[in-house]
Design a protein around this motif. Structure first.
Motif, PDB file in Angstrom:
ATOM      1  N   TRP A  33      20.915  68.962  80.523  1.00 25.40           N
ATOM      2  CA  TRP A  33      20.828  69.770  81.726  1.00 25.40           C
ATOM      3  C   TRP A  33      22.207  70.254  82.160  1.00 25.40           C
ATOM      4  N   ASN A  67      19.440  72.381  77.210  1.00 20.72           N
ATOM      5  CA  ASN A  67      18.025  72.774  77.226  1.00 20.72           C
ATOM      6  C   ASN A  67      17.620  73.438  78.531  1.00 20.72           C
ATOM      7  N   ARG A  68      18.175  72.954  79.619  1.00 26.77           N
ATOM      8  CA  ARG A  68      17.782  73.452  80.935  1.00 26.77           C
ATOM      9  C   ARG A  68      19.003  73.706  81.791  1.00 26.77           C
ATOM     10  N   SER A 423       9.460  72.020  77.098  1.00 26.09           N
ATOM     11  CA  SER A 423      10.674  71.936  77.900  1.00 26.09           C
ATOM     12  C   SER A 423      11.951  71.900  77.079  1.00 26.09           C
ATOM     13  N   SER A 429      17.347  81.105  81.588  1.00 21.15           N
ATOM     14  CA  SER A 429      17.986  80.179  82.508  1.00 21.15           C
ATOM     15  C   SER A 429      18.367  80.860  83.803  1.00 21.15           C
TER      16      SER A 429
END
Length: 455
Positions: A33, A67-68, A423, A429
């Motif tokens: 993250w 990823n996020r 996910s 983003s």
């Protein structure tokens, strides 16, 4: 640009309002993250900056692969998950099926169940060992007298014969019996045992039929059990009712006391019976004895207004005295149909300082339940478990009732299976700037490749 944030908040937060027919929470794969422009509660105040998560923990630098990414604008605030230090609703398979999802819904990721039967707990433990489950500590050695609490509550027909036949609770009536039964108590497993002290200062209540199942150990028996536990490397939590029970638990040398005296008044006693003395508070601090508050449980007794007001006054005084002495408080509700979130609101109503309250719920209590883990913090190396709230809980505590996002050790928790599964894939983003079209060079025409390059 805000689409991803809005989608995640909808998927992970708003589903909780639709009732128990909702599918269970699922956990994504561990994610990396990047949380830009974040605001988070550090145990004292709100901090600002960027946070990074990799391999389930917070890290100092942005991971090579993210990823996020989220750009957290507006009033959103991150807090660590809440804890519940005193309950019984997850210590059976039936209770787990009824209430485990409620814990996740309410952002309570850590819990202690204080009186489980070893066989029942054995059925539950595999259920806790999954990413989308609260972490639970179990007490499987629960000890009271042969006429003690909670026999009246757990037996269909309270009687001496029924008490002797049941297997959930160990019955001990003297120091000699404590020694004789210690091998069987040890065989129940666990690092903690729970002993019951209830109206220990009133031996005249023994033998009364209406008091069966509502009393507890003698102070001498409590002392013997605590010594045996200490010698065996185990810790002890003591259930108490009155201030005299509180004193007896301290004299025994227990590690934690379950219930602030005055959480209930089942015998309609004078309020001063529940008032902790300054000397007792100082002794608790000196002995490093923690106190689990359980003031939310008071509402279960349906007291008249005057009695309730008197108990709440005693609770405020007891909390103030313990805090002034430096006693460690832990958040626990003992509300079977609820979680530690109920206790958070109850203590807020009693006037506990909001920053202190959040620190107890999100740092001190989780660490007490799971010592050795790095919980309740956002520093590098801390477990990356957090809730995203819609506003600052220091000014609006009601915002904890609707977490917008739940993350446990870097995994997104969601009721939507497709969101959990997808996910870890690359996605748009909220933190990425929009891509700009390549600017044309002055002169307008592109250069013609040379003949050498054409060949």
């Amino acid at each position: 640009m805000r689409f991803l944030t809005a989608f995640l908040l909808l998927a992970c937060g708003l589903a909780q309002a639709q009732g128990p027919s909702q599918p269970p929470y699922q956990a994504s794969a561990p994610l990396s993250w990047e949380l830009k422009n974040a605001r988070w509660f550090d145990g004292q105040k709100i901090q600002r900056g960027s946070l990074y998560v990799e391999n389930g923990v917070f890290v100092a630098r942005k991971p090579a692969k993210v990823n996020r990414k989220m750009d957290i604008h507006g009033q959103q605030v991150l807090i660590n998950p809440l804890a519940e230090a005193h309950n019984h609703n997850l210590q059976t398979a039936w209770g787990w099926g009824q209430y485990a999802q409620t814990y996740l819904d309410e952002g309570v990721f850590y819990a202690a169940m204080l009186c489980g039967d070893p066989a029942g707990v054995a059925e539950v433990k595999p259920l806790t060992a999954t990413p989308a489950a609260p972490d639970v500590s179990f007490v499987t050695a629960c000890i009271t007298s042969s006429d003690g609490y909670p026999l009246a509550a757990v037996l269909p027909e309270p009687s001496a014969e029924a008490a002797a036949a049941q297997k959930q609770i160990v019955l001990v009536d003297s120091p000699e019996l404590a020694l004789a039964q210690w091998p069987a108590i040890k065989a129940r497993g666990g690092n903690w045992l729970r002993i019951v002290l209830a109206h220990s200062e009133r031996p005249e209540l023994r033998g009364r039929p209406e008091m069966f199942g509502r009393l507890g150990l003698t102070p001498e028996t409590a002392n013997a059990l605590t010594r045996l536990a200490r010698a065996d490397g185990r810790r002890v939590v003591a259930h108490v009712e009155t201030a005299a029970d509180f004193d007896a638990a301290l004299a025994a040398g227990v590690d934690a006391i379950a219930h602030l005296p005055g959480y209930a008044n089942t015998l309609d006693e004078a309020p001063e019976r529940f008032a902790i003395s300054e000397a007792a508070a100082a002794q608790a601090a000196r002995q490093h004895t923690a106190v689990i508050t359980t003031t939310a449980a008071t509402a279960l007794f349906k007291l008249d207004a005057a009695t309730l007001a008197a108990l709440r006054d005693v609770q405020r005084a007891n909390l103030a005295r313990l805090q002034a002495a430096g006693v460690q408080l832990l958040i626990g509700s003992d509300v079977f149909v609820g979680t530690g979130r109920a206790e958070l609101h109850a203590l807020d109503d009693l006037g506990l300082d909001r920053a202190t309250l959040l620190r107890l719920a999100t740092r001190d209590t989780p660490l007490a339940l799971f010592p050795g883990r790095k919980l309740g913090c956002f520093d590098p190396g801390c477990e990356a478990s957090f809730l995203v709230l819609g506003a600052d809980p220091l000014t609006d505590l009601a915002t904890i009732d609707m977490p917008l996002l739940r993350v446990k050790q870097g995994r997104l928790l969601t009721r939507l299976a497709d969101v959990a599964a997808a996910s870890s894939q690359a996605s748009t983003s909220t933190a990425d700037p929009p891509k700009k079209a390549a600017a044309k060079k002055k002169g307008g025409k592109a250069k013609t490749p040379s003949k050498a390059k054409q060949r």
